[in-house]
Scaffold this motif. Structure first.
Motif, short mmCIF file in Angstrom:
data_model
loop_
_atom_site.label_atom_id
_atom_site.label_comp_id
_atom_site.label_asym_id
_atom_site.label_seq_id
_atom_site.Cartn_x
_atom_site.Cartn_y
_atom_site.Cartn_z
N LEU A 149 0.83 -1.19 0.00
CA LEU A 149 0.00 0.00 0.00
C LEU A 149 0.87 1.25 0.00
O LEU A 149 1.75 1.40 0.84
N TYR B 292 -3.91 5.79 0.13
CA TYR B 292 -5.25 5.29 0.43
C TYR B 292 -6.20 6.46 0.68
O TYR B 292 -5.78 7.57 1.02
N LEU C 278 -5.99 11.19 -1.82
CA LEU C 278 -5.29 10.05 -1.23
C LEU C 278 -4.25 10.51 -0.22
O LEU C 278 -3.62 11.55 -0.37
N ILE D 185 -8.69 0.90 5.28
CA ILE D 185 -8.65 -0.25 4.38
C ILE D 185 -9.94 -1.06 4.53
O ILE D 185 -10.59 -1.40 3.54
N ASN E 172 -12.78 0.84 2.96
CA ASN E 172 -12.70 0.99 1.50
C ASN E 172 -12.89 -0.31 0.72
O ASN E 172 -13.41 -0.28 -0.40
N MET F 77 -7.43 3.23 -3.34
CA MET F 77 -6.12 2.76 -2.89
C MET F 77 -5.19 2.65 -4.09
O MET F 77 -5.63 2.33 -5.19
#
Length: 189
Positions: A34, A37, A47, A107, A110, A136
């Motif tokens: 990642l 996000y 983001l 996370i 989403n 993401m």
């Protein structure tokens, strides 16, 4: 002799490709780190960059199961894909108390909203909602060693025709070479 050289090239290429740690036929099935996000603490679709000292890894396997390791918890479940469509389901997660759980909560929030994906440059995974907003952005965690990529000239090979462990010199006029790229190879004699 030409068959021996071609066989040797193919064996060498198979070894080199294996050492490149190339992904399976489907580029989604691997580990992704990642990078950015959509943070649930903000009201925009901008983001948020992940702090480099943390390692959030999302892994897809070819059985339709995903897992995500964070600095504290684990998130897992199932996914379905069809071309560029992507759907997560059966999402579960551990609930250990951590210092900062904003990324993990984002996370988990989403994942059910993701409806499509796109892989760019064979290394960047972009996950989007049904309106095309990026939720993401991840980078391939298991990119091959690019130092192996380039043109290679075969100088010696182990002939499968003989029982000897001695390497056979390639005729310099043959021009046998291999070209390695990040996700493939080609060869010529």
């Amino acid at each position: 002799m030409r068959t021996n050289i071609l066989t040797a090239i193919m064996l060498a290429l198979a070894i080199l490709v294996g050492s490149c740690n190339a992904p399976s036929d489907n580029a989604l099935y691997r580990e992704w780190r990642l990078q950015k996000y959509n943070c649930i603490a903000t009201s925009s679709y901008g983001l948020t960059q992940v702090n480099e000292k943390f390692d959030y890894v999302l892994q897809f396997d070819n059985t339709g199961v995903f897992s995500c390791t964070t600095d504290c918890n684990t998130i897992s479940g199932k996914f379905e894909k069809n071309k560029s469509a992507l759907k997560f389901s059966g999402i579960s997660f551990t609930e250990l108390a951590c210092d900062d759980m904003m990324v993990e909560r984002s996370i988990v929030f989403n994942l059910p909203c993701i409806k499509s994906y796109e892989i760019t440059d064979d290394a960047i995974l972009v996950l989007k909602d049904d309106k095309g907003h990026i939720l993401m952005e991840l980078i391939s965690y298991d990119l091959p060693d690019e130092s192996l990529c380039g043109k290679w000239r075969l100088e010696k090979y182990n002939s499968i025709v003989t029982n000897s462990n001695e390497l056979t010199d390639v005729n310099e006029e043959s021009g046998a070479q291999a070209e390695m790229a990040v996700h493939g190879f080609s060869g010529k004699c």
